[in-house]
Design a protein around this motif. Structure first.
Motif, mmCIF file in Angstrom:
data_model
loop_
_atom_site.group_PDB
_atom_site.id
_atom_site.type_symbol
_atom_site.label_atom_id
_atom_site.label_comp_id
_atom_site.label_asym_id
_atom_site.label_seq_id
_atom_site.Cartn_x
_atom_site.Cartn_y
_atom_site.Cartn_z
ATOM 1 N N ASP A 21 0.899 -0.965 0.152
ATOM 2 C CA ASP A 21 0.054 -0.192 0.044
ATOM 3 C C ASP A 21 0.853 1.286 -0.077
ATOM 4 N N ARG A 22 0.871 2.014 -1.018
ATOM 5 C CA ARG A 22 1.362 3.360 -0.924
ATOM 6 C C ARG A 22 1.410 4.091 0.157
ATOM 7 N N HIS A 23 0.340 4.472 0.720
ATOM 8 C CA HIS A 23 0.184 5.188 1.662
ATOM 9 C C HIS A 23 0.715 4.581 3.024
ATOM 10 N N ASP A 24 0.945 3.354 3.266
ATOM 11 C CA ASP A 24 1.730 2.922 4.410
ATOM 12 C C ASP A 24 3.230 2.825 4.098
ATOM 13 N N LEU A 52 2.824 12.079 -2.288
ATOM 14 C CA LEU A 52 1.959 11.706 -1.045
ATOM 15 C C LEU A 52 2.189 12.548 0.082
ATOM 16 N N TRP A 53 3.347 12.912 0.449
ATOM 17 C CA TRP A 53 3.662 13.623 1.630
ATOM 18 C C TRP A 53 3.368 15.059 1.503
ATOM 19 N N ALA A 56 -0.361 15.307 1.885
ATOM 20 C CA ALA A 56 -0.601 15.224 3.259
ATOM 21 C C ALA A 56 -0.088 16.493 3.940
ATOM 22 N N ASP A 86 0.878 7.412 10.027
ATOM 23 C CA ASP A 86 -0.368 6.742 9.553
ATOM 24 C C ASP A 86 -1.665 7.495 9.353
ATOM 25 N N MET A 89 -1.379 9.973 6.481
ATOM 26 C CA MET A 89 -1.536 9.249 5.138
ATOM 27 C C MET A 89 -2.879 8.909 4.968
ATOM 28 N N VAL A 92 -4.997 11.290 3.129
ATOM 29 C CA VAL A 92 -4.904 11.649 1.824
ATOM 30 C C VAL A 92 -5.666 10.515 0.735
#
Length: 96
Positions: A21-24, A52-53, A56, A86, A89, A92
């Motif tokens: 999982d890209r968010h993880d 992603l950063w 967020a 976590d 993220m 997002v």
């Protein structure tokens, strides 16, 4: 704060990271990268992770560096940085 070894992703090699999982991955990599520093050159970090950063609002690109923003600093100084990352993220949504 947990040792760096505790925040590194527990993925089984490159294939595990590819299917993770890209968010993880982004949350864990944020904490592992910035827990002890405020700025880092990250030429090998996947641009998707940095994106992603940015989405967020915890870090941003600045030239050839990635800098931690105020919300990211709050994550890093929290009593549980991994859990805080976590949560950031999780807010997002999927890429448009």
């Amino acid at each position: 704060m947990p040792p760096i070894d505790e925040v590194l992703p527990p993925y089984d090699g490159p294939r595990g990271i590819l299917h993770a999982d890209r968010h993880d991955v982004a949350a864990r990599l944020f904490v592992a990268t910035f827990l002890r520093q405020k700025t880092s050159s990250l030429p090998r970090v996947d641009f998707e992770i940095v994106g992603l950063w940015e989405r967020a609002s915890i870090a941003a690109r600045y030239g050839d560096k990635v800098v931690v923003l105020e919300p990211g600093m709050r994550i890093l100084v929290s009593s549980e940085p991994s859990a805080a990352a976590d949560r950031a993220m999780a807010r997002v949504g999927p890429a448009a």
